[in-house]
Scaffold this active site. Structure first.
Site: not given
Lengths: 418, 418
Positions: A97, A310
């Site tokens: 990320d 996630d």
């Protein structure tokens, strides 16, 4: 090496806000059959597990955090090691990320605001949250303090791209601003516009880095849709990213390989918001919903059109002895498990259930043995991965609704009855 | 199911105090090729490792602590689970120690006394050690306080046998008194005599329990030789155990299946003391040296006649980042490993070296990630197990002295040079 691509296998019935499908994301390091649950490897480790143990849960890919790896050990070191996958010895696809979420969420009060339901917040909570916010946003980027030592740092869209290129994951995300449920409508508008400009800068920096760096497989940059709980902002943000993508491709540059859906969401709006975004998104790119893992949320998001998920909850919960079963969650530290020689969930099965009793896990937790965290983590990751695998099989097999109703009916009925 | 037995494969040159050999201990749950290193699974877990990971190190058997499992979760629970091996999912031979060492060593000051060289102790240390001693010995047994919550408990030889029968390991030890380097000669004499009487009571209780309990494979009770640094006491203690063994067998009862060598030892006397004991012991029973793991100590003890070894040092050290290499020990928390992309020991190899860099392990240690402990533990256990496996191969292959000189020369030369 080929760019990332996506094939749709089968679709759920379509309609406004309903775009569920199964498919395959092809990455330079292997395929991901979707829908898929992606375990989080924050600091280049799915906490407590070896890569062999992660693989044995059925996980197809893992997601690390640019923020954490930038601070420790430094993305330059991960880069020298050959990228995050090589560093952590993971032979499969990886995500990172952007750090956008972490730089803005890792202040104590702020964390509380994004985690809680808006209706539960008092004025005092809100004042505390604003005071404790550790990050300062301007047009160029974000100043923040390290959660490790309080030292000052600055992220910009360019910096996030440089870090994520150093980390070298197959899939990376554009640097976005995370807003909260307490920000004003005016602020949300400004923020969505800023995140749009940042996405443009990410595309440009990503294109530059991709051309300059030829030693790593091509990384796929995914745009991130913000816009909080506002339909017009979410749709506008999504269309804006598609405009950027089109413009980049027209110039012969790399566009977005997929899309992330981010932001602080109230649970009851999750499906609606993901639906708005997926109404706007093209069919041929994969969509990742950031940070979601409650079973009902996953069903809702899959139906709306999300492909991958996630969340740290299954691993974080596990280290404290919280484990999933088909009949809801158990906390194995509870004294009633002291002499319970059954496995965690005899019907679900899996490595931990087949090899260890609840009594043994209870003992390990009480004795604060490391192995407690390892075994509970294996169980929870296996549970989440298999849940989403089952959803995929149900879509492919044409029995999705039956599977959903049976799973959720039992999971939540049992939780309430307990 | 057959009783434990022992076959000698090959011998080193014999002489007074020199009784080195290789062999095989046959237990109800499998064979142990000796010499062998037995990892410690204090609370029914080799800290941080799954049974599959323990097995992959090459370990043939593991040793748990009666003291710890009595306190947590309780030997009755382990018994209900089907014994310690089933409880912890270990498919191989198991040992339990008697608790004698722990009840008397787990006071803070006392621990210091048994760990340190006598010459390093000040009068103040000795007074502190005596004051902080948490156990009180009388003819019948030992009163002690739990290290978990300070609660009062009492162990007797009978209680230790009952606990160890509940735990159900293949090999268990007689309950003995651990003396220290600061005890007087008179006290040591009294203690050896008491440990002898306790050994007799252990044999009787073990015989009774074995006849009453038919649901578990036959357990083998090993006598423990004490006597501190005194040759006469060590020889007398050993002969005393042999007398007890003979008397029991003459009555048609179970005797000792092997022998443990215990007590606080100064490093420089280790080989001499083990040699005295092995001068007295018969050839046909295996000998376990309790709590030793420094490489030079293992070579010394093997030559004197010890067959198996356990020690918490490799696992304890590992969790702090201390790892063995053929060139001595490294501490991976050291900043010089930050960009060291080699494995721990490229020449030694093994799972951890082949799959992870020192830089990754350094990162995990700095980030306080659980996986750091797991990986360093796998490495150290594999290192110790393979060291002792290599000693066995060298005895069998007739090149023991060459192997020893090469290994120790390099290990300690490099440690000194660093």
């Amino acid at each position: 090496m080929k760019d990332l691509s996506f094939d749709i296998a089968k679709r759920l019935p379509e309609g406004p806000g309903k775009h569920g499908r199964s498919g395959i994301i092809h990455t330079p390091h292997g395929d991901i059959a979707t829908p898929a649950f992606i375990p989080v490897a924050t600091k280049a480790t799915v906490k407590t597990l070896t890569p062999e143990q992660i693989r044995a849960t059925g996980a197809q890919a893992i997601l690390s955090n640019a923020y954490h790896l930038y601070l420790q050990p430094g993305h330059d070191i991960v880069d020298e090691a050959g990228g995050v996958a090589k560093f952590e010895n993971w032979h499969g696809p990886t995500y990172t990320d952007s750090g956008g979420f972490q730089v803005m969420s890792l202040g104590v009060g702020f964390k509380k605001v994004i985690a809680m339901d808006l209706a539960d917040l008092t004025e005092k909570d809100i004042r505390a949250a604003k005071r404790e916010r550790m990050a300062k946003v301007d047009e160029e980027g974000v100043d923040f303090r390290s959660i490790i030592d309080g030292s000052k740092h600055r992220f910009t869209p360019e910096k996030s791209m440089q870090i994520q290129h150093g980390l070298g994951a197959d899939i990376m995300f554009a640097f976005d601003e995370l807003t909260t449920l307490i920000d004003s409508r005016t602020y949300q508008e400004e923020s969505v516009a800023r995140t749009h400009r940042w996405a443009q800068r990410c595309l440009e920096e990503h294109d530059r880095l991709t051309r300059e760096r030829y030693h790593r497989p091509k990384q796929s940059l995914w745009g991130v849709v913000q816009g909080a709980q506002y339909e017009d902002l979410r749709r506008q943000a999504t269309r804006g990213l598609l405009d950027l993508d089109r413009a980049a491709r027209e110039k012969g540059r790399r566009g977005f390989g997929g899309f992330g859906i981010g932001g602080a969401l109230e649970k009851q709006n999750l499906g609606t918001i993901v639906g708005w975004v997926c109404d706007e998104l093209p069919d041929d790119k994969p969509r990742h919903l950031l940070g979601i893992s409650e079973p009902d949320d996953i069903f809702t998001a899959v139906e709306a059109g999300a492909d991958t998920f996630d969340c740290v909850a299954p691993t974080r919960l596990a280290r404290r002895g919280g484990v999933y079963t088909l009949d809801g969650r158990l906390n194995l530290t509870n004294a009633r498990f002291k002499r319970d020689f059954k496995g965690i969930d005899e019907e679900f099965g899996g490595y931990v259930t087949e090899n260890y009793s609840r009594a043994y896990l209870h003992h390990l937790l009480k004795a604060k043995e490391f192995l407690a965290g390892t075994l509970c983590t294996i169980h929870n990751v296996e549970f989440m991965v298999r849940l989403v695998d089952n959803i995929r099989a149900a879509i492919n097999g044409g029995y999705y609704e039956d599977y959903r109703d049976e799973f959720l009916g039992r999971y939540y009925a049992a939780s309430k009855a307990r």
